[in-house]
Design a protein around this motif. Structure first.
Motif, PDB file in Angstrom:
ATOM      1  N   UNK A   1      -4.835   5.050   0.824  1.00  0.00           N
ATOM      2  CA  UNK A   1      -4.597   4.481   2.149  1.00  0.00           C
ATOM      3  C   UNK A   1      -3.115   4.639   2.458  1.00  0.00           C
ATOM      4  N   UNK A   2      -2.785   4.633   3.742  1.00  0.00           N
ATOM      5  CA  UNK A   2      -1.383   4.707   4.153  1.00  0.00           C
ATOM      6  C   UNK A   2      -1.236   4.131   5.545  1.00  0.00           C
ATOM      7  N   UNK A   3      -0.021   3.711   5.888  1.00  0.00           N
ATOM      8  CA  UNK A   3       0.177   2.932   7.113  1.00  0.00           C
ATOM      9  C   UNK A   3       0.346   3.792   8.353  1.00  0.00           C
TER      10      UNK A   3
ATOM     11  N   UNK B   1       1.636   0.464  -5.134  1.00  0.00           N
ATOM     12  CA  UNK B   1       1.932   0.338  -3.704  1.00  0.00           C
ATOM     13  C   UNK B   1       3.339   0.877  -3.507  1.00  0.00           C
ATOM     14  N   UNK B   2       3.474   1.946  -2.737  1.00  0.00           N
ATOM     15  CA  UNK B   2       4.777   2.554  -2.510  1.00  0.00           C
ATOM     16  C   UNK B   2       5.242   2.244  -1.088  1.00  0.00           C
ATOM     17  N   UNK B   3       6.497   1.848  -0.959  1.00  0.00           N
ATOM     18  CA  UNK B   3       7.085   1.448   0.317  1.00  0.00           C
ATOM     19  C   UNK B   3       8.298   2.318   0.600  1.00  0.00           C
ATOM     20  N   UNK B   4       8.166   3.229   1.544  1.00  0.00           N
ATOM     21  CA  UNK B   4       9.277   4.072   1.988  1.00  0.00           C
ATOM     22  C   UNK B   4       9.905   3.372   3.188  1.00  0.00           C
TER      23      UNK B   4
ATOM     24  N   UNK C   1      12.978   3.227   5.518  1.00  0.00           N
ATOM     25  CA  UNK C   1      14.186   3.770   6.111  1.00  0.00           C
ATOM     26  C   UNK C   1      14.142   3.503   7.596  1.00  0.00           C
ATOM     27  N   UNK C   2      14.841   4.333   8.394  1.00  0.00           N
ATOM     28  CA  UNK C   2      14.727   4.186   9.845  1.00  0.00           C
ATOM     29  C   UNK C   2      13.288   4.418  10.285  1.00  0.00           C
ATOM     30  N   UNK C   3      12.634   5.385   9.638  1.00  0.00           N
ATOM     31  CA  UNK C   3      11.187   5.509   9.686  1.00  0.00           C
ATOM     32  C   UNK C   3      10.643   4.868   8.423  1.00  0.00           C
ATOM     33  N   UNK C   4       9.488   4.227   8.504  1.00  0.00           N
ATOM     34  CA  UNK C   4       8.999   3.473   7.345  1.00  0.00           C
ATOM     35  C   UNK C   4       7.490   3.609   7.236  1.00  0.00           C
ATOM     36  N   UNK C   5       7.012   3.653   6.000  1.00  0.00           N
ATOM     37  CA  UNK C   5       5.571   3.713   5.771  1.00  0.00           C
ATOM     38  C   UNK C   5       5.241   3.154   4.404  1.00  0.00           C
ATOM     39  N   UNK C   6       3.982   2.757   4.253  1.00  0.00           N
ATOM     40  CA  UNK C   6       3.464   2.231   3.000  1.00  0.00           C
ATOM     41  C   UNK C   6       2.285   3.087   2.568  1.00  0.00           C
ATOM     42  N   UNK C   7       2.035   3.118   1.250  1.00  0.00           N
ATOM     43  CA  UNK C   7       0.879   3.843   0.736  1.00  0.00           C
ATOM     44  C   UNK C   7       0.277   3.078  -0.427  1.00  0.00           C
ATOM     45  N   UNK C   8      -1.036   3.123  -0.512  1.00  0.00           N
ATOM     46  CA  UNK C   8      -1.769   2.621  -1.673  1.00  0.00           C
ATOM     47  C   UNK C   8      -2.158   3.827  -2.513  1.00  0.00           C
ATOM     48  N   UNK C   9      -1.782   3.810  -3.798  1.00  0.00           N
ATOM     49  CA  UNK C   9      -1.947   4.971  -4.677  1.00  0.00           C
ATOM     50  C   UNK C   9      -2.795   4.570  -5.877  1.00  0.00           C
TER      51      UNK C   9
ATOM     52  N   UNK D   1      -2.539  -6.335   1.971  1.00  0.00           N
ATOM     53  CA  UNK D   1      -3.716  -5.529   2.295  1.00  0.00           C
ATOM     54  C   UNK D   1      -3.977  -4.480   1.218  1.00  0.00           C
ATOM     55  N   UNK D   2      -2.924  -3.860   0.719  1.00  0.00           N
ATOM     56  CA  UNK D   2      -3.122  -2.793  -0.264  1.00  0.00           C
ATOM     57  C   UNK D   2      -3.452  -3.340  -1.652  1.00  0.00           C
ATOM     58  N   UNK D   3      -3.035  -4.572  -1.938  1.00  0.00           N
ATOM     59  CA  UNK D   3      -3.522  -5.213  -3.157  1.00  0.00           C
ATOM     60  C   UNK D   3      -5.037  -5.373  -3.089  1.00  0.00           C
ATOM     61  N   UNK D   4      -5.542  -5.680  -1.894  1.00  0.00           N
ATOM     62  CA  UNK D   4      -6.988  -5.803  -1.726  1.00  0.00           C
ATOM     63  C   UNK D   4      -7.664  -4.437  -1.822  1.00  0.00           C
TER      64      UNK D   4
END
Length: 374
Positions: free
Chosen positions: A202-204, A182-185, A187-195, A291-294
């Protein structure tokens, strides 16, 4: 040493640059020109060129110019050599990224005029997510309408997510193809991804950069009914609604501050609005991790990166608190140590590693540029 690449990252009012060797990662020079507008990139680029001259870097010393472009839509799924037709398409995609694609176009035009002999290569934030599984990429709306208008989850920050996923695998001493991450970027802009096995599943962020985590001025996830309600009852037209969603929401809308450091300072001074903003911010991160753990059926590591993820120990601790039963437990001393570079901040023996990995989008862009050019 191979010839370096000049990497330009044009924002709505700033221009970041770096001259980087794609083979070694060595940086010849870097900088950040601030307080510019879309019409001022010629002047901004002249500041960049002056710095390059000061470092004795001439046009002939460079292999190419690489440009970060946020949105490539369905059309651009890899690094792309830019000519007039490509530039027009990037400009047209501003309808999906109105804050980001126009300055990228201005930056490319200015760089092409300054360095006419060099290839100009666009690297797209959305490209890494181009092959998301259909179940993750598809919105549950009329399928014919969605197909006609190209409505799907595109995702953003792909260059950063891909870079830190591979760097995390190196830190763990394993092949990225063996790992679920699970990667969490943040910053001022932010997003998550399931890899999974080195590829995103998946991504936010979605069709645009507005969906997902709470950001500096963007709300992230929002009930579409709220938008309809605002249009009908909030004295907002489409332009006003767009301005609200891009510029007056997120941390700024909740607290009056868009910078998380200012939010925390106000919170510590007893500001209830700032406390709520901080709590909403952390809650949203925690929700996506769960959610991404699931989605992944468990994970080998959670990876934090970008300005907040790399430098804010308080957010790391609070956003991932209470997840011990899911296998996530942060070591307080490691988290607070303030070390630089890739590092593990989870407790020894915890089932899921928690890693801090500095992103290097410029190096990732440079490597994609030279891969394209051979």
């Amino acid at each position: 040493m191979s010839r370096p690449v000049l990497v330009l990252n044009a924002g709505s009012s700033s221009l970041k640059y770096q001259v980087v060797d794609p083979a070694t990662g060595a940086t010849r020079t870097r900088g950040h020109v601030e307080r510019i507008g879309a019409g001022g990139f010629d002047e901004a680029l002249e500041s960049v060129l002056a710095d390059l001259r000061d470092h004795a870097i001439a046009e002939g010393d460079l292999a190419a110019v690489g440009h970060r472009v946020v949105h490539g839509g369905d059309r651009f799924t890899g690094p792309t050599l830019v000519g007039d037709a490509v530039l027009d398409e990037i400009a047209e995609l501003a309808r999906l990224a109105p804050l980001h694609n126009p300055p990228a176009v201005a930056g490319i035009r200015a760089a092409a005029a300054a360095y006419p002999s060099l290839p100009q290569v666009a690297v797209f934030d959305t490209a890494w997510f181009a092959d998301l599984p259909a179940a993750a990429a598809t919105y549950a709306i009329d399928v014919d309408l969605a197909r006609r208008l190209g409505i799907r989850r595109h995702g953003m920050h792909g260059t950063s997510h891909e870079y830190v996923a591979r760097a995390a695998a190196t830190l763990l001493g394993r092949d990225v193809a063996e790992l679920d991450l699970i990667t969490l970027h943040l910053g001022n802009g932010a997003s998550a991804a399931a890899v999974r096995a080195g590829r995103p599943v998946d991504t936010s962020m979605g069709l645009t950069p507005l969906e997902g985590l709470v950001m500096g001025t963007r709300a992230g996830d929002l009930d579409p009914g709220v938008l309809l309600h605002l249009l009908r009852h909030g004295d907002l037209d489409l332009d006003g609604l767009e301005d609200l969603l891009h510029h007056r929401s997120g941390l700024l809308g909740l607290s009056g501050h868009h910078d998380l450091r200012d939010v925390q300072a106000a919170m510590d001074d007893g500001d209830d609005r700032a406390r709520l903003a901080y709590d909403v911010y952390c809650h949203r991160i925690r929700s996506y991790v769960g959610a991404y753990l699931a989605v992944l059926g468990g994970a080998d590591a959670v990876v934090l990166t970008a300005g907040v993820g790399e430098h804010d120990a308080r957010v790391r601790a609070d956003a991932l608190s209470g997840l011990e039963r899911l296998g996530i437990a942060i070591d307080e001393d490691r988290n607070e140590a303030g070390d630089a570079g890739p590092r593990r901040i989870s407790l020894d023996g915890s089932p899921i590693a928690v890693l801090v990995v500095p992103t290097n989008e410029e190096l990732a862009i440079a490597r994609q540029v030279v891969e394209l050019l051979g």
